[in-house]
Design a protein around this motif. Structure first.
Motif, PDB file in Angstrom:
ATOM      1  N   LEU A  60       2.899  13.092  -2.234  1.00 24.68           N
ATOM      2  CA  LEU A  60       2.858  12.693  -0.823  1.00 24.68           C
ATOM      3  C   LEU A  60       1.571  11.955  -0.490  1.00 24.68           C
ATOM      4  N   ALA A  61       0.432  12.501  -0.971  1.00 27.59           N
ATOM      5  CA  ALA A  61      -0.842  11.843  -0.694  1.00 27.59           C
ATOM      6  C   ALA A  61      -0.869  10.439  -1.279  1.00 27.59           C
ATOM      7  N   GLY A  62      -0.281  10.278  -2.456  1.00 31.37           N
ATOM      8  CA  GLY A  62      -0.268   8.958  -3.080  1.00 31.37           C
ATOM      9  C   GLY A  62       0.602   7.956  -2.333  1.00 31.37           C
ATOM     10  N   VAL A  63       1.821   8.363  -1.975  1.00 29.25           N
ATOM     11  CA  VAL A  63       2.748   7.417  -1.357  1.00 29.25           C
ATOM     12  C   VAL A  63       2.290   7.021   0.042  1.00 29.25           C
ATOM     13  N   LEU A  64       1.564   7.903   0.722  1.00 24.48           N
ATOM     14  CA  LEU A  64       1.092   7.558   2.059  1.00 24.48           C
ATOM     15  C   LEU A  64      -0.046   6.545   2.035  1.00 24.48           C
ATOM     16  N   THR A  65      -0.574   6.251   0.853  1.00 21.53           N
ATOM     17  CA  THR A  65      -1.630   5.244   0.753  1.00 21.53           C
ATOM     18  C   THR A  65      -1.081   3.834   0.550  1.00 21.53           C
ATOM     19  N   ILE A  66       0.231   3.670   0.550  1.00 19.36           N
ATOM     20  CA  ILE A  66       0.803   2.321   0.445  1.00 19.36           C
ATOM     21  C   ILE A  66       0.289   1.475   1.599  1.00 19.36           C
ATOM     22  N   PRO A  67      -0.253   0.297   1.327  1.00 17.19           N
ATOM     23  CA  PRO A  67      -0.804  -0.541   2.406  1.00 17.19           C
ATOM     24  C   PRO A  67       0.251  -0.881   3.457  1.00 17.19           C
ATOM     25  N   LEU A  68      -0.214  -1.074   4.672  1.00 18.46           N
ATOM     26  CA  LEU A  68       0.693  -1.435   5.754  1.00 18.46           C
ATOM     27  C   LEU A  68       1.097  -2.904   5.669  1.00 18.46           C
ATOM     28  N   LEU A  69       0.159  -3.748   5.212  1.00 13.15           N
ATOM     29  CA  LEU A  69       0.403  -5.196   5.199  1.00 13.15           C
ATOM     30  C   LEU A  69       0.037  -5.775   3.844  1.00 13.15           C
TER      31      LEU A  69
END
Length: 544
Positions: free
Chosen positions: A373-382
């Motif tokens: 979860l911590a990793g996937v939430l770091t996907i950039p927004l843009l």
């Protein structure tokens, strides 16, 4: 103020989850309870609270990975290093390739690099999520050590692969040769940063203790900041902060075997780290529950963009991905087991094949949790050109759904799968504990006798030293006191108690030093050493 309210509500939810999981009439893993409470918070505050990806990564991952590296049993890690490396490295690459190709084929709107990023971030298993299930499941201790070692190393390998995939999405290019060279740099330099940061901070702290005295609060705070120092130092030289945090934790376990830290500090530090681990893991799962409504909405929108009008396709995606992960893991475990038996037979060794239920349990024990979860939430927004990151919400939803399904499958299937299975006794552990208790008691007796001889030089205190040494020696010889009569004279009683306390302190210190020595030599496991030393620290704190 709204953000502060949300953070306080999340902390309250984490605290409440520890009690709710005990009050429920049925068994449910703690992370699922925390996710449900997060969903309640989302409903109350009417929106999710989203952190910046880089900030989220920095706040949560370094301390969690550092603690995993610190506390994992090193003896079991090195004993089964071949199996652990096969699972932590080979299985991760196998999962990234196999699951990534399936996801891209199943969801054409998801670019290949994003599919590989999703496969990479769901490849690591989570030790805390597994522990919440294994607490009520009779998993063999050696298998647990293998799973813990796998989860420690595949956190690093999976997240490094995830970062490479995200970089490919952001730049639009990927070179295997360049990635291989970069991987060597980020791995070696990251490990070096972690080792050097821990040694440097420990040496500096030791120097300060010797010259200015001990301050437990400052020492604990420095210990808490160590994983962040290792992580930031590695990131500053374009190395892996993830590997730096893991290496810092493993190095800390060896620094601890020096025995330089006071017993009272170890007791306080252990309590602080237990609280930090419980809080950070809890907040991650509560945050997942809080964002679930928004993630689900974004995922439904992404599915419609993919050409599927019916949002029930999300369920099909989730089930297909989880089934693929289980089958890939089962195939890898079975092939790895066959190969191990074959090589053992070639060497003339006779090894019995484990029951099929153990093999299946090893496959189903790949529970995903906070690291995914911590990793996937770091996907950039843009993207760099300012356009939204492709299918970001769908990617986060699928990773979150994999966590939920793996927790449910683990908590429902594993207990039934292993019920009634007979496990062989771990004789070596009992032998190690017997060795540790005997050797530490002998060392304590020698220390007490040495202190007695030093004390009888002063004839006025000779009686006190002789009687105190006899009493403390009996404690180690029979593990019970002899019930000496109390002194009638207050001054004599005070002098006798001071000598007795000194004798007991010398015995405890000698016991600890002997345990650390046995652990450094590899005669006992660091896990056993840590447990026995903690008991001595608690006894010392109580006497003080």
């Amino acid at each position: 103020m709204h953000s502060i309210d949300v953070v306080l509500a999340m902390l309250l939810a984490v605290a409440a989850s520890g009690y709710l999981v005990r009050l429920l009439p049925f068994s449910l893993p703690l992370p699922l309870v925390q996710i449900a409470l997060g969903a309640v918070i989302s409903g109350v505050f009417d929106r999710g609270h989203e952190l910046e990806p880089e900030l989220f990564f920095l706040l949560f991952l370094p301390p969690l990975l550092f603690l995993d590296g610190w506390r994992i049993p090193k003896q079991g890690l090195f004993r089964d290093k071949g199996v652990i490396l096969e699972l932590a490295l080979g299985l991760v690459v196998f999962t990234v390739v196999g699951a990534g190709l399936l996801i891209h084929w199943m969801i054409p709107a998801m670019p290949m690099a994003v599919a590989f990023a999703l496969a990479a971030v769901i490849s690591p298993t989570d030790p805390v999520a597994l522990s919440s299930i294994s607490a009520k499941v009779p998993i063999p201790k050696r298998l647990m050590h293998i799973l813990e070692g796998e989860s420690l190393l595949n956190d690093a390998s999976g997240l490094v692969c995830f970062q490479f995939a995200i970089a490919a999405v952001m730049t639009g290019a990927f070179s295997l040769a360049s990635a291989s060279a970069t991987f060597l740099w980020v791995a070696l330099a990251g490990v070096a940063c972690g080792v050097l940061a821990t040694f440097a901070l420990s040496r500096a702290q030791g120097w300060i203790w010797r010259h200015f005295g001990e301050e437990p609060g400052s020492a604990i705070l420095v210990n808490l900041l160590t994983p962040f120092a290792a992580y930031l130092a590695a990131e500053a030289i374009q190395a892996s902060g993830i590997l730096a945090a893991v290496a810092a934790g493993i190095t800390m376990s060896y620094v601890e075997l020096s025995g330089n830290a006071p017993g009272a500090l170890r007791v306080q530090r252990g309590a602080v780290w237990d609280t930090v681990q419980f809080t950070l893991n809890g907040i991650v799962f509560v945050l997942l529950g809080e964002q679930l409504p928004g993630i689900l909405d974004g995922a439904v929108h992404s599915v419609r963009e993919a050409g599927h009008v019916n949002p029930w396709w999300l369920v099909a995606y989730v089930l297909a991905i989880n089934a693929t992960l289980a089958l890939l893991r089962l195939a890898w475990v079975w092939i790895s087991l066959r190969w191990s038996l074959f090589t053992a037979h070639r060497r003339g060794e006779q090894r019995a094949s484990p029951p099929w239920r153990i093999v299946v349990a090893t496959s189903l024990a790949g529970v995903r949790g906070a690291i995914t979860l911590a990793g996937v939430l770091t996907i950039p927004l843009l993207l760099p050109d300012g356009t939204p990151f492709p299918v970001r919400q769908l990617t986060i939803f699928l990773a979150a759904a994999v966590i939920l399904v793996s927790l449910l499958v683990g908590s429902l299937v594993l207990p039934r799968l292993l019920k009634g299975l007979e496990f062989p006794e771990e004789s070596s552990e009992q032998q190690q504990e017997d060795l540790a208790r005997t050797a530490s008691a002998k060392a304590a007796l020698e220390a007490v006798e040495q202190l007695r001889r030093q004390g009888v030089v002063n004839e006025a205190d000779a009686d006190y030293y002789n009687r105190a040494a006899e009493r403390v020696s009996q404690l180690y010889q029979r593990k019970v006191g002899d019930g000496d009569a109390a002194e009638t004279d207050p001054e004599q009683a005070k002098a006798y108690e001071q000598v007795l306390r000194k004798m007991r302190g010398a015995g405890l210190s000698a016991e600890r030093n002997e345990l650390f020595k046995l652990a450094r030599r590899g005669q006992i496991s660091d896990e056993l050493s840590r447990r026995l030393v903690r008991n001595l620290d608690l006894i010392e704190s109580r006497q003080r």
